[in-house]
Write a protein that holds these residues in place. Structure first.
Motif, PDB file in Angstrom:
ATOM      1  N   ARG A  55       0.831  -1.215   0.000  1.00  0.00           N
ATOM      2  CA  ARG A  55       0.000   0.000   0.000  1.00  0.00           C
ATOM      3  C   ARG A  55       0.864   1.264   0.000  1.00  0.00           C
ATOM      4  O   ARG A  55       0.491   2.277  -0.578  1.00  0.00           O
ATOM      5  CB  ARG A  55      -0.943  -0.001   1.214  1.00  0.00           C
ATOM      6  CG  ARG A  55      -2.096  -0.976   1.034  1.00  0.00           C
ATOM      7  CD  ARG A  55      -3.069  -0.959   2.183  1.00  0.00           C
ATOM      8  NE  ARG A  55      -3.985   0.186   2.206  1.00  0.00           N
ATOM      9  CZ  ARG A  55      -5.008   0.345   1.360  1.00  0.00           C
ATOM     10  NH1 ARG A  55      -5.223  -0.545   0.409  1.00  0.00           N
ATOM     11  NH2 ARG A  55      -5.801   1.395   1.455  1.00  0.00           N
ATOM     12  N   GLU A  60     -10.530   5.392   0.982  1.00  0.00           N
ATOM     13  CA  GLU A  60     -10.448   3.947   1.176  1.00  0.00           C
ATOM     14  C   GLU A  60     -11.450   3.282   0.241  1.00  0.00           C
ATOM     15  O   GLU A  60     -12.546   3.829   0.040  1.00  0.00           O
ATOM     16  CB  GLU A  60     -10.792   3.594   2.636  1.00  0.00           C
ATOM     17  CG  GLU A  60      -9.659   3.820   3.600  1.00  0.00           C
ATOM     18  CD  GLU A  60      -8.675   2.645   3.631  1.00  0.00           C
ATOM     19  OE1 GLU A  60      -8.898   1.660   2.871  1.00  0.00           O
ATOM     20  OE2 GLU A  60      -7.688   2.719   4.348  1.00  0.00           O
ATOM     21  N   PRO A  61     -11.149   2.126  -0.302  1.00  0.00           N
ATOM     22  CA  PRO A  61      -9.961   1.309  -0.034  1.00  0.00           C
ATOM     23  C   PRO A  61      -8.727   1.676  -0.865  1.00  0.00           C
ATOM     24  O   PRO A  61      -7.693   1.031  -0.717  1.00  0.00           O
ATOM     25  CB  PRO A  61     -10.441  -0.090  -0.408  1.00  0.00           C
ATOM     26  CG  PRO A  61     -11.408   0.145  -1.523  1.00  0.00           C
ATOM     27  CD  PRO A  61     -12.089   1.446  -1.201  1.00  0.00           C
ATOM     28  N   PRO A 107      -5.312   3.218  -1.795  1.00  0.00           N
ATOM     29  CA  PRO A 107      -4.286   3.639  -0.839  1.00  0.00           C
ATOM     30  C   PRO A 107      -3.737   5.031  -1.125  1.00  0.00           C
ATOM     31  O   PRO A 107      -3.548   5.414  -2.270  1.00  0.00           O
ATOM     32  CB  PRO A 107      -3.183   2.589  -1.049  1.00  0.00           C
ATOM     33  CG  PRO A 107      -3.321   2.182  -2.483  1.00  0.00           C
ATOM     34  CD  PRO A 107      -4.775   2.321  -2.843  1.00  0.00           C
ATOM     35  N   ASN A 155      -4.383   8.514   3.806  1.00  0.00           N
ATOM     36  CA  ASN A 155      -5.429   7.720   4.458  1.00  0.00           C
ATOM     37  C   ASN A 155      -4.847   6.522   5.200  1.00  0.00           C
ATOM     38  O   ASN A 155      -5.473   5.953   6.083  1.00  0.00           O
ATOM     39  CB  ASN A 155      -6.571   7.351   3.501  1.00  0.00           C
ATOM     40  CG  ASN A 155      -6.174   6.388   2.393  1.00  0.00           C
ATOM     41  OD1 ASN A 155      -5.196   5.651   2.518  1.00  0.00           O
ATOM     42  ND2 ASN A 155      -6.938   6.394   1.305  1.00  0.00           N
ATOM     43  N   GLN A 209      -5.363   5.742   9.693  1.00  0.00           N
ATOM     44  CA  GLN A 209      -5.739   4.558  10.476  1.00  0.00           C
ATOM     45  C   GLN A 209      -5.392   4.706  11.949  1.00  0.00           C
ATOM     46  O   GLN A 209      -5.926   3.997  12.790  1.00  0.00           O
ATOM     47  CB  GLN A 209      -5.027   3.317   9.930  1.00  0.00           C
ATOM     48  CG  GLN A 209      -5.449   2.948   8.517  1.00  0.00           C
ATOM     49  CD  GLN A 209      -4.663   1.758   8.015  1.00  0.00           C
ATOM     50  OE1 GLN A 209      -4.525   0.775   8.710  1.00  0.00           O
ATOM     51  NE2 GLN A 209      -4.138   1.864   6.802  1.00  0.00           N
TER      52      GLN A 209
END
Ligand SMILES: Nc1ncnc2c1ncn2[C@@H]1O[C@H](COP(=O)(O)OP(=O)(O)O)[C@@H](O)[C@H]1O
Ligand SMILES: [Mg+2]
Lengths: 273, 298
Positions: A65, A220-221, A223, A227, A231
């Motif tokens: 990612r 999201e999702p 990458p 972002n 998390q």
């Protein structure tokens, strides 16, 4: 700063810049499906042979990612830098040389754009239109055109009375050639490099910032370093890797681009003297 | 005698200074014929540079006034550069304001002079190092001149001719010089290169403004000798400007002597060399100072 330290800084920042470029290019050709990557068997794994930087809260490989996250800013950053430098360079050369109503109009327009608070303008744009990151990068590039134009214009004006420019004029070298080749290309490249690197860093900053905040930018999702760092809000200390790695990447990359641009420009300017 | 290549009539240049308007070129007239070398002799500040650079429209400094005629015989017939420029000073018919700092004025000069720069005339200045682009090799600068003079040449032919020009200005190892930057060469070598760049443009008139000032004595003699050799074929005219009477006498066919913005006298170089004819006292003093025969002082 002594020559030794600046050499070291140049090498270190240069290495990061080259690495980001390589990773950015590689990321463009690696296939990645964020939905596919989800794996509930391996949530928040620590670094291992299989996952060098561990996995995140959805079991996705953090390194992957991180690599793929460069896509969000890599081409936009290059584009923003290029727009700022090319348009700013041309505008600076033109306003440093020409006269007449067209020049006055351009000078006025540049002054107007220069007064816009960039970040406020971009955030306002987001709340109104929610533009894509590439579009934001174009806007960022345009917002830096006056800055570039000003330094180039000053250079053109300062060089106008140099003997060799007078000699070139006397020989009948064309103004376009003198301006674009002898002045913009040969004399201004260090400051153009500095500005391009700065705008790249700026686009990275804006993209990751917006993506971190969540309402705009990369969602999201998909990458983005931004972002990924976000998390941290959900993990609550459960694991540091998923957000620490992108956070470090953001800081190191921005710092390296700024330092590299400055150091290359300084070296170039020393060589010009 | 054939019509002159260039004739300047009653040139007046004034600058606005803090002490008011100052006339620094005061009614200067002279002419040069095709293939002729006109020496312009005068002490520093006598107006030599302004009188000659105004031919190219490159008068430096703040707004002032220029009046008179600068007539050039070009392929398209006779033009008066000053008359071509629109009058900026109100009221004056022949008065032209040269406003170097005024962009608009510069652009007007540019539009008027464009066809003549390089083709009709170009210049070699003192400070040869500063007269070359510090960031471009000598060869590439020469290439620009050569390809402007003959746009039909391809890259290889341009470079071959550039190297040939470096040979003609008697630079040893022209290929190495072509690959060098100005800061890698001595002042004398830079001036040779500069002369090559100017001549490669094939101008009909070369303005050499104190081209040896600041160079070592032996190098000065070499540069003066080089001019002599390059102009032997009489294909080009030259204005050779100097404060050194020996240099002027060595090169020139005719000489004008300037002081305080005025031409004091005009004479053939031979008369001056051999102490013939009546001399203006100022010229006589210059001859005397250089241990040359004065002849008859007026
Ligand atoms: N931009 C300017 N403003 C005011 N005076 C000037 C300017 N340029 C030259 N002058 C004056 O004009 C006079 C003639 O200058 P110049 O033609 O350069 O003399 P020369 O080449 O014979 O040494 C000098 O006294 C100089 O101070
Ligand atoms: Mg002078």
């Amino acid at each position: 700063m002594t020559a030794k330290w600046s050499d070291l800084g140049l090498r270190l920042s240069g290495a990061v810049v080259v690495a980001v470029m390589v990773v950015g290019l590689v990321a463009l050709v690696i296939p990645y499906d964020p939905a596919d990557a989800v794996s509930y068997d391996s949530l928040l794994n620590p670094p291992s042979a299989a996952h060098w930087l561990g996995t995140d809260g959805q079991g996705r490989d953090v390194l992957m990612r991180l690599v793929k996250g460069t896509e969000a800013f890599f081409l936009p950053g290059l584009m923003g830098g290029l727009i700022a430098v090319v348009l700013g360079g041309l505008a600076g050369a033109y306003t440093g040389y020409a006269s007449g109503p067209l020049r006055s109009a351009l000078v006025g327009l540049l002054q107007l754009v220069d007064t816009l608070p960039r970040l406020v303008f971009i955030i306002l744009l987001c709340t109104i239109r929610n533009p894509s990151i590439p579009l934001i990068a174009v806007v960022a590039g345009l917002l830096f055109v006056p800055t570039v134009a000003t330094v180039v214009r000053r250079k053109v004006e300062a060089l106008a009375s140099e003997d060799y420019i007078l000699a070139h004029i006397a020989h009948g070298f064309t103004p376009a050639r003198i301006l674009l080749h002898h002045i913009l290309w040969l004399q201004c490249w260090p400051l153009l490099v500095r500005q391009a690197a700065f705008v790249f860093g700026y686009v990275l900053f804006v993209e990751t910032g917006l993506s971190y905040l969540g309402d705009y930018g990369v969602q999201e999702p998909d990458p983005s370093w931004g972002n990924m760092v976000a998390q941290v809000k959900d993990l609550a200390g459960a694991g540091a890797w998923p957000w620490l790695a992108p956070a470090v990447a953001i800081v190191v990359t921005i710092a390296s681009f700024l330092a590299f641009g400055n150091l290359v420009a300084r070296k170039g300017e020393e060589a010009l003297r | 005698m054939t019509a002159p290549l260039l004739s300047i009539e009653d040139l007046i240049i004034e600058f606005d200074t803090q002490q008011g308007r100052r006339r620094v070129v005061d009614g200067v007239s002279f002419s040069v014929a095709q293939g002729e070398v006109l020496g312009i002799l005068g002490e520093s500040g006598s107006g030599k540079t302004l009188s000659t650079l105004s031919i190219l429209g490159l008068v430096p400094g703040r707004p002032g006034v220029v009046s008179g005629h600068i007539r050039a015989h070009t392929d398209g017939g006779e033009v008066d550069f000053l008359a071509e420029l629109p009058s900026v000073v109100s009221g004056g018919t022949a008065e032209r304001a040269y406003q170097k700092d005024d962009r608009r004025w510069q652009r007007i000069v540019q539009r008027t002079m464009k066809p003549y720069w390089g083709q009709f005339a170009t210049a070699v200045f003192q400070n040869p190092k500063q007269s070359l682009d510090p960031l471009m090799t000598i060869g590439r600068q020469l290439d620009e001149s050569v390809s402007l003079a003959d746009p039909s040449l391809d890259r290889a032919a341009v470079r071959a001719r550039s190297v040939d020009w470096l040979r003609r200005v008697q630079l040893h190892d022209p290929v190495r010089v072509a690959a060098s930057y100005a800061h890698e060469l001595s002042g004398g070598m830079c001036q040779r290169a500069m002369i090559a760049v100017a001549l490669a443009r094939e101008p009909r008139l070369l303005i050499a403004d104190e081209p040896t000032t600041g160079l070592d004595t032996t190098v000065r003699a070499e540069i003066v000798g080089l001019f002599k050799a390059l102009l032997r074929d009489r294909r080009r005219a030259m204005l050779y400007i100097s404060h050194d009477i020996r240099e002027v006498l060595f090169l020139a066919d005719r000489v004008i002597v300037m002081r305080h913005g005025k031409v004091l006298e005009e004479t053939s170089a031979d008369d001056l060399r051999h102490g013939r004819g009546r001399r203006h006292p100022y010229t006589a003093s210059l001859l005397e100072a250089a241990d040359l025969p004065v002849g008859e002082a007026a």
